[in-house]
Design a protein around this motif. Structure first.
Motif, PDB file in Angstrom:
ATOM      1  N   SER A   1       0.834  -1.216   0.000  1.00 50.66           N
ATOM      2  CA  SER A   1       0.000   0.000   0.000  1.00 50.66           C
ATOM      3  C   SER A   1       0.861   1.256   0.000  1.00 50.66           C
ATOM      4  O   SER A   1       0.519   2.250  -0.643  1.00 50.66           O
ATOM      5  CB  SER A   1      -0.970  -0.014   1.180  1.00 50.66           C
ATOM      6  OG  SER A   1      -0.278   0.094   2.395  1.00 50.66           O
ATOM      7  N   ASN A   2       1.991   1.228   0.707  1.00 51.90           N
ATOM      8  CA  ASN A   2       2.911   2.363   0.679  1.00 51.90           C
ATOM      9  C   ASN A   2       3.463   2.594  -0.726  1.00 51.90           C
ATOM     10  O   ASN A   2       3.552   3.729  -1.187  1.00 51.90           O
ATOM     11  CB  ASN A   2       4.069   2.167   1.655  1.00 51.90           C
ATOM     12  CG  ASN A   2       3.674   2.449   3.074  1.00 51.90           C
ATOM     13  OD1 ASN A   2       2.631   3.049   3.330  1.00 51.90           O
ATOM     14  ND2 ASN A   2       4.493   2.005   4.012  1.00 51.90           N
ATOM     15  N   LEU A   3       3.839   1.512  -1.393  1.00 54.09           N
ATOM     16  CA  LEU A   3       4.346   1.633  -2.761  1.00 54.09           C
ATOM     17  C   LEU A   3       3.279   2.183  -3.699  1.00 54.09           C
ATOM     18  O   LEU A   3       3.561   3.018  -4.558  1.00 54.09           O
ATOM     19  CB  LEU A   3       4.852   0.280  -3.263  1.00 54.09           C
ATOM     20  CG  LEU A   3       6.171  -0.195  -2.672  1.00 54.09           C
ATOM     21  CD1 LEU A   3       6.450  -1.630  -3.106  1.00 54.09           C
ATOM     22  CD2 LEU A   3       7.308   0.724  -3.083  1.00 54.09           C
ATOM     23  N   LEU A   4       2.044   1.737  -3.517  1.00 51.10           N
ATOM     24  CA  LEU A   4       0.949   2.215  -4.351  1.00 51.10           C
ATOM     25  C   LEU A   4       0.722   3.707  -4.122  1.00 51.10           C
ATOM     26  O   LEU A   4       0.602   4.468  -5.076  1.00 51.10           O
ATOM     27  CB  LEU A   4      -0.324   1.420  -4.049  1.00 51.10           C
ATOM     28  CG  LEU A   4      -1.560   1.813  -4.847  1.00 51.10           C
ATOM     29  CD1 LEU A   4      -1.339   1.543  -6.326  1.00 51.10           C
ATOM     30  CD2 LEU A   4      -2.776   1.062  -4.339  1.00 51.10           C
ATOM     31  N   CYS A   5       0.708   4.114  -2.873  1.00 50.79           N
ATOM     32  CA  CYS A   5       0.510   5.542  -2.554  1.00 50.79           C
ATOM     33  C   CYS A   5       1.640   6.387  -3.120  1.00 50.79           C
ATOM     34  O   CYS A   5       1.402   7.463  -3.686  1.00 50.79           O
ATOM     35  CB  CYS A   5       0.425   5.742  -1.049  1.00 50.79           C
ATOM     36  SG  CYS A   5      -1.105   5.140  -0.341  1.00 50.79           S
ATOM     37  N   LEU A   6       2.872   5.907  -2.974  1.00 49.21           N
ATOM     38  CA  LEU A   6       4.014   6.653  -3.502  1.00 49.21           C
ATOM     39  C   LEU A   6       3.964   6.747  -5.022  1.00 49.21           C
ATOM     40  O   LEU A   6       4.344   7.764  -5.605  1.00 49.21           O
ATOM     41  CB  LEU A   6       5.322   6.016  -3.049  1.00 49.21           C
ATOM     42  CG  LEU A   6       5.679   6.218  -1.591  1.00 49.21           C
ATOM     43  CD1 LEU A   6       6.895   5.380  -1.225  1.00 49.21           C
ATOM     44  CD2 LEU A   6       5.931   7.677  -1.292  1.00 49.21           C
ATOM     45  N   SER A   7       3.527   5.689  -5.669  1.00 45.00           N
ATOM     46  CA  SER A   7       3.474   5.716  -7.133  1.00 45.00           C
ATOM     47  C   SER A   7       2.370   6.626  -7.652  1.00 45.00           C
ATOM     48  O   SER A   7       2.447   7.121  -8.770  1.00 45.00           O
ATOM     49  CB  SER A   7       3.296   4.299  -7.684  1.00 45.00           C
ATOM     50  OG  SER A   7       2.008   3.803  -7.372  1.00 45.00           O
ATOM     51  N   LEU A   8       1.344   6.884  -6.851  1.00 46.12           N
ATOM     52  CA  LEU A   8       0.235   7.745  -7.271  1.00 46.12           C
ATOM     53  C   LEU A   8       0.457   9.217  -6.944  1.00 46.12           C
ATOM     54  O   LEU A   8      -0.252  10.081  -7.441  1.00 46.12           O
ATOM     55  CB  LEU A   8      -1.061   7.269  -6.633  1.00 46.12           C
ATOM     56  CG  LEU A   8      -1.559   5.882  -7.060  1.00 46.12           C
ATOM     57  CD1 LEU A   8      -2.794   5.482  -6.256  1.00 46.12           C
ATOM     58  CD2 LEU A   8      -1.850   5.847  -8.546  1.00 46.12           C
ATOM     59  N   CYS A   9       1.422   9.499  -6.092  1.00 43.00           N
ATOM     60  CA  CYS A   9       1.695  10.885  -5.697  1.00 43.00           C
ATOM     61  C   CYS A   9       2.426  11.619  -6.809  1.00 43.00           C
ATOM     62  O   CYS A   9       3.386  11.090  -7.379  1.00 43.00           O
ATOM     63  CB  CYS A   9       2.552  10.923  -4.431  1.00 43.00           C
ATOM     64  SG  CYS A   9       1.687  10.314  -2.983  1.00 43.00           S
TER      65      CYS A   9
END
Length: 171
Positions: A160-168
Motif C-alpha cells: 500500500s505504501n508503494l501504491l501511494c508513492l506511485s500515485l503521488c
C-alpha cells in the motif's frame, strides 16, 4: 491441524514418558508414513530431539520413536543455503543427519526452538549456520506466534505504501 497433532503426540507419546513437547515439524520420510522431528524436555531437564514415525493401526493413531539424540550432543545445524527458500538442513551430532522439512518456514521454526531451548537449559555454543538471522531471532516480527498473519500484514503495508508513492505527483 498441527495443534491437534501436537496434542496427540503429547498425550500418547511424550506425556507417558514424563516429557514436555516444545515443538515438532513434519519431515520427509522414505516410506508412506508421516514422520515428525520433535524437541522435548525430559523430567531431568535434558532436551531430547527425536524422529517420530506416525502409524495408523486399526483406526488408532500410534507413534514410534525411530531415532533419538540429545541437544547437548548437537554440534551444529546447517540450513544449507540462507539465501534460498529450501526445506533442507543438516544436524551434526556424532554423524551428520540430512533432513527435509515440510517447508522452509518449519525448518526455521525448529531451528528457533532448538536455539531457545539451548539458551534455557544448556547455554552452550550451538552453531546455527546458513540460516537468515532475521528469521531466527525471537524479537523479530517474523518469529512471532502468529507469523503468517504478521507477514501478510507487513507485505500489504509495504504494497500500500508503494501504491501511494506511485500515485503521488512529484512536483
Amino acid at each position: 491441524m498441527s495443534s491437534l497433532v501436537k496434542e496427540d503426540l503429547s498425550k500418547k507419546l511424550f506425556g507417558p514418558r514424563r516429557q514436555r513437547l516444545h515443538e515438532f515439524i513434519e519431515v520427509e520420510s522414505s516410506g508412506a508414513e508421516r514422520c515428525y522431528l520433535c524437541a522435548a524436555v525430559t523430567k531431568n531437564e535434558e532436551v531430547e530431539i527425536c524422529v517420530v514415525k506416525h502409524l495408523r493401526v486399526d483406526r488408532e493413531e500410534k507413534y514410534e520413536i525411530v531415532e533419538k539424540w540429545f541437544l547437548k550432543d548437537l554440534d551444529m545445524i546447517d540450513g544449507k543455503e540462507a539465501d534460498t527458500d529450501n526445506p533442507y538442513f543438516d544436524m551434526h551430532f556424532h554423524k551428520v543427519y540430512s533432513l527435509e522439512a515440510y517447508s522452509c518456514a518449519s525448518k526455521y521454526t525448529f531451528a528457533r526452538t532448538l536455539n531457545k531451548l539451548n539458551e534455557m537449559y544448556l547455554k552452550k555454543d550451538l552453531k546455527i549456520v546458513n540460516f537468515d538471522d532475521t528469521y531466527l531471532n525471537d524479537d523479530s516480527i517474523w518469529s512471532s506466534n502468529n507469523r503468517d498473519c504478521l507477514v501478510l500484514m507487513r507485505i500489504c503495508f509495504y504494497a500500500s505504501n508503494l501504491l501511494c508513492l506511485s500515485l503521488c505527483p512529484l512536483s
